[in-house]
Write an enzyme that holds these catalytic residues in place. Structure first.
Site, PDB file in Angstrom:
ATOM      1  N   LYS A 103       0.859  -1.193   0.000  1.00 40.38           N
ATOM      2  CA  LYS A 103       0.000   0.000   0.000  1.00 40.38           C
ATOM      3  C   LYS A 103       0.883   1.226   0.000  1.00 40.38           C
ATOM      4  O   LYS A 103       2.028   1.168   0.440  1.00 40.38           O
ATOM      5  CB  LYS A 103      -0.858   0.015   1.279  1.00 40.38           C
ATOM      6  CG  LYS A 103      -2.040   0.943   1.198  1.00 40.38           C
ATOM      7  CD  LYS A 103      -3.158   0.306   0.427  1.00 40.38           C
ATOM      8  CE  LYS A 103      -4.448   1.051   0.578  1.00 40.38           C
ATOM      9  NZ  LYS A 103      -5.584   0.207   0.176  1.00 40.38           N
TER      10      LYS A 103
HETATM   11  N1  GLU Z   1      -7.329   0.118  -3.239  1.00 42.36           N
HETATM   12  C1  GLU Z   1      -8.086  -1.077  -3.435  1.00 42.36           C
HETATM   13  C2  GLU Z   1      -8.079  -1.920  -2.175  1.00 42.36           C
HETATM   14  O1  GLU Z   1      -7.860  -1.424  -1.099  1.00 42.36           O
HETATM   15  C3  GLU Z   1      -7.641  -1.830  -4.678  1.00 42.36           C
HETATM   16  C4  GLU Z   1      -6.207  -2.257  -4.685  1.00 42.36           C
HETATM   17  C5  GLU Z   1      -5.751  -2.827  -6.021  1.00 42.36           C
HETATM   18  O2  GLU Z   1      -6.550  -2.901  -6.950  1.00 42.36           O
HETATM   19  O3  GLU Z   1      -4.583  -3.194  -6.094  1.00 42.36           O
HETATM   20  O4  GLU Z   1      -8.393  -3.079  -2.196  1.00 42.36           O
END
Ligand code: GLU
Length: 411
Positions: A103
């Site tokens: 993240k």
């Molecule tokens: N931000 C989204 C999540 O928290 C998607 C992450 C992604 O597609 O890699 O799941």
């Protein structure tokens, strides 16, 4: 109060304990593999430049490249990003897609930036993390306040240094390798998951009113698609307040109203109430689809719903989780309910690697298979061993990551 990361580590530790993981492996999965803090310099329209803090945390990649979104928000900090990178690790494992978890984010209020400043921020952040990401290494995506346009700028910035490769980032505009169905994927996935739970209880959709906190991409798509299936949407909110109508609101019209006025409040045909009063609204399903920790000790007691569907990441604090459990409220955990977005990111990545463009039906069909399978597994694990859905989801996620670590020889 424990920090966001400490809170999700509590859930992880419980699962590791139940699984009887070997101590060294347990330790290896308890912290991120790598954390990067960067300086993000942005030339401002008025002259001069500003410096922002950026982060990318790579939690675990035993099952595949690190995967997870990038958020732009004034409250972004390392602990929170670390928490989300752990959640992504368990989420990709539960969805059974070949990725690990990561993240990132920048501590910034993007609403205060011009379009040009936002583009320069996105490009500057990408330059700062480019050397640690890549299509087979770490694949970012959109999250809070980031969107396909921002992914497009970032993919382009990456291409300027390393050559074009659309698989470096997901959630891109369709014209540069994005996937049909990606924008609606988090909402669609959450709905497939909810519908499964509702079916299992023998409830009728028409008699299952939903209240949604947050009307961004995740919340608004869930509202639109759930209403199409017959679920009444009785209340929605955003950072400015909430609207409520026992007869149900029209999600598309609310979206248009928000587009015109900047908020859901003052929508005609519904009553405008304070944001905090949304938690006590009469409904059967409450969906936190905004920021982390919005359901805490205060708001947990107000909730009248029988099901809380976590479409946001870590929206329920550990204290609130206990209160809800004691009150007999079923919490469908984030690492399952919000998995639709990353599931379709995976499908986008597969298309990019193969230089293919699937139809929306094919994408949605695969999403349905992935989400149905994940939900069925969590429900049956919980029923078989009398655990909460969160405990069952963590057991499955941690078990799969541990299995991959062992298969690779983690020592
Ligand atoms: N931000 C989204 C999540 O928290 C998607 C992450 C992604 O597609 O890699 O799941």
């Amino acid at each position: 109060m424990v920090s966001a990361f400490e809170a999700v580590q509590g859930f992880y530790e419980q699962a590791a304990e139940r699984l009887g993981l070997e101590l060294s492996l347990r330790e290896a999965l308890a912290t991120p593999n790598r954390e990067v803090s960067v300086q993000v310099r942005v030339a401002m329209d008025g002259g001069g430049f500003k410096v922002f803090k950026g982060y990318r945390v790579q939690y675990n990649n035993a099952r595949g490249p690190y995967k997870g979104g990038l958020r732009f928000h004034p409250l972004v900090n390392l602990d929170e990003i670390r928490c989300f990178s752990a959640l992504m690790t368990w989420k990709t494992a539960i969805m059974n897609i070949p990725f690990g978890g990561g993240k990132g984010g920048v501590q910034v209020e993007p609403k205060r930036l011009s379009e040009g400043e936002l583009e320069r921020l996105s490009r500057s952040f990408m330059r700062a993390i480019a050397e640690i990401i890549g299509p087979t290494v770490d694949v970012p995506a959109p999250d809070v306040n980031t969107n396909p346009q921002i992914m497009g700028w970032m993919a382009d910035e990456y291409a300027r240094r390393y050559g074009p490769n659309p698989a470096v980032i997901t959630g891109k505009p369709i014209s540069v390798g994005g996937s049909l169905g990606r924008e609606s994927a988090t909402g669609r996935g959450a709905l497939i998951c909810l519908d499964h739970v509702v079916r299992a209880r023998g409830w009728r959709r028409e008699e299952t009113p939903i209240a949604i906190e947050g009307y961004g991409n995740a919340g608004s798509w869930l509202a639109v698609l759930a209403a199409e299936l017959g679920y009444p949407i009785v209340a929605v909110s955003d950072s400015k307040g909430a609207i409520v109508s026992a007869q149900g609101i029209h999600p598309q019209k609310v979206l248009a109203h928000k587009g015109e006025t900047g908020s859901v409040i003052d929508f005609e045909g519904a009553e405008t109430i304070k944001g905090e009063d949304l938690f006590g609204v009469d409904c059967r399903v409450f969906v936190p689809a905004a920021l982390d920790a919005s359901i805490d000790e205060d708001t947990a007691n107000a909730i009248k719903a029988e099901i809380v569907l976590e479409e946001a990441n870590y929206p329920v604090t550990t204290e609130a989780d206990e209160i809800l459990a004691a009150r007999g409220v079923t919490v469908v955990p984030d690492i399952l309910a919000s998995g639709g977005g990353v599931a379709v990111s995976y499908l986008e990545w597969v298309q990019d690697l193969q230089r293919e463009a699937w139809t929306e039906e094919r994408v949605n069909g695969r999403l349905e298979e992935l989400m149905e399978a994940a939900t069925a597994e969590v429900l049956s694990r919980a029923a078989g061993q009398t655990m909460t859905l969160r405990q069952a989801a963590y057991i499955i996620g941690v078990e799969r990551v541990a299995e991959a670590e062992i298969a690779r020889g983690y020592r």
